[in-house]
Scaffold this active site. Structure first.
Site, short mmCIF file in Angstrom:
data_model
loop_
_atom_site.label_atom_id
_atom_site.label_comp_id
_atom_site.label_asym_id
_atom_site.label_seq_id
_atom_site.Cartn_x
_atom_site.Cartn_y
_atom_site.Cartn_z
N ASN A 11 33.03 41.62 48.29
CA ASN A 11 34.05 41.55 49.34
C ASN A 11 35.21 42.46 48.97
O ASN A 11 36.01 42.15 48.10
CB ASN A 11 34.53 40.10 49.50
CG ASN A 11 35.64 39.96 50.52
OD1 ASN A 11 35.90 40.86 51.32
ND2 ASN A 11 36.33 38.83 50.50
N LYS A 13 37.77 43.24 50.72
CA LYS A 13 39.05 42.84 51.32
C LYS A 13 39.73 44.06 51.95
O LYS A 13 39.05 44.95 52.47
CB LYS A 13 39.92 42.10 50.30
CG LYS A 13 39.17 40.92 49.67
CD LYS A 13 40.03 40.03 48.85
CE LYS A 13 39.20 38.88 48.27
NZ LYS A 13 40.03 37.91 47.53
N HIS A 103 36.70 32.44 54.99
CA HIS A 103 37.29 32.71 53.67
C HIS A 103 38.64 32.03 53.57
O HIS A 103 39.37 31.91 54.56
CB HIS A 103 37.44 34.22 53.47
CG HIS A 103 37.73 34.62 52.07
ND1 HIS A 103 38.99 34.53 51.53
CD2 HIS A 103 36.93 35.09 51.07
CE1 HIS A 103 38.95 34.94 50.27
NE2 HIS A 103 37.71 35.28 49.96
N GLU A 105 41.40 32.97 52.53
CA GLU A 105 42.52 33.79 52.98
C GLU A 105 42.64 33.75 54.51
O GLU A 105 43.75 33.79 55.04
CB GLU A 105 42.33 35.22 52.47
CG GLU A 105 42.49 35.32 50.97
CD GLU A 105 41.88 36.56 50.34
OE1 GLU A 105 41.95 36.68 49.11
OE2 GLU A 105 41.34 37.40 51.10
N GLU A 175 34.13 28.87 46.78
CA GLU A 175 35.22 29.62 46.19
C GLU A 175 36.44 28.72 46.02
O GLU A 175 37.21 28.53 46.96
CB GLU A 175 35.61 30.81 47.09
CG GLU A 175 34.58 31.91 47.14
CD GLU A 175 35.21 33.22 47.60
OE1 GLU A 175 35.06 34.22 46.90
OE2 GLU A 175 35.86 33.24 48.65
N GLY A 181 41.37 35.58 42.88
CA GLY A 181 42.36 36.60 42.56
C GLY A 181 43.38 36.19 41.52
O GLY A 181 44.37 36.88 41.31
N SER A 221 37.24 35.11 40.88
CA SER A 221 37.45 35.86 39.63
C SER A 221 36.15 36.05 38.86
O SER A 221 36.11 35.91 37.63
CB SER A 221 38.51 35.16 38.76
OG SER A 221 39.75 35.10 39.43
#
Length: 263
Positions: A11, A13, A103, A105, A175, A181, A221
């Site tokens: 991904n 992003k 996701h 985010e 996740e 991140g 990560s």
């Protein structure tokens, strides 16, 4: 035991331009082939920003690369007055096989609820795309010991009312929000605990056969240094990789997880 082909998905992003995107895919293919990597042993997919999809698709098709293409999101609508949105049909026409849905985010920064995620899963399936449905808990939820209940509720909501036939190619990605991140990563035992619970939830709602065949990924990560241990777990079938997918050598090392300890 059902054999599930591992999926390593990158991904990207909101990173790179379309020229950098094609260079990265070319280099990734070259690095994997140079190392005598067998694409039969693992499925590799990249998820560029929308603006890069055509360029990457053209490269994959022209050079007949064994790399799959996916998108980072889609609209729950098939068409219409939805300025700035991208439909599943548009993505399918661009050669996408996968699309990331829900996701963290998107859930946090765009207020996507479980109901919206469910509609996007349906839209992906209707367009012939395999949704990679993201679920995961916050650090507060984990500290309270409620992570399994939270994640399985997300899974149930995303897949509600869909048939086993519709979900035959769907993927779930665990996740944990606190690991995305941040440099923190769940232990392999933590990943296995939640991925096993996800599979049990799918078995409960859609049957043991579908659950046994559905791929469950870990994301958060992921790096070359931790992928082999994570992939050793029985219910982890691959990884949704963020930052490490932006470097061809690093992502290729993750793809070659078996070689890290002689597997």
């Amino acid at each position: 035991m059902t054999e599930r082909l591992p999926l390593i998905a990158g991904n990207w992003k909101m990173n790179l331009d379309h020229l950098q995107a094609t260079h990265l895919v070319q280099k990734l293919d070259w690095v994997l082939r140079d190392a005598s990597h067998s694409f039969d042993a693992v499925e590799v997919a990249v998820f560029p920003p929308f603006t890069h999809l055509r360029s990457v698709e053209t490269l994959i098709m022209a050079d007949k690369l064994d790399i799959k293409l996916g998108a980072q999101d889609l609209s729950e609508h098939a068409s219409g007055a939805h300025t700035g949105d991208i439909s599943g049909g548009m993505l399918a026409k661009l050669g996408c096989e996968f699309v990331i849905v829900g996701h963290s985010e998107r859930r946090e920064h765009h207020a996507e609820t479980d109901a919206v995620v469910h509609l996007k899963v349906k839209a992906a399936l209707a367009a012939g795309l395999a949704p990679i449905v993201c679920v995961g808990e916050s650090s507060e939820t984990r500290a309270a010991g409620e992570h399994l209940a939270f994640v399985t509720r997300q899974v149930a909501a995303a897949l509600e009312g869909l048939s086993a036939e519709e979900l035959a190619h769907a993927v779930i990605a665990y996740e944990p929000v606190w690991a995305i991140g941040t440099g923190e990563v769940a232990s392999s035992a933590d990943a296995q605990e939640v991925c096993a619970a996800i599979r049990e939830q799918v078995a409960h709602t859609h049957g043991a056969e579908l659950a046994a065949g559905m791929r469950v990924l870990y994301g958060g990560s992921v790096k070359p240094t931790n992928i082999a241990e994570i992939m050793d777990e029985a219910d982890v079938d691959g990884a949704l990789v963020g930052g490490a997918s932006l470097t061809a050598e690093e992502f290729a090392s993750i793809v070659r997880f078996r070689s890290h300890h002689g597997r």
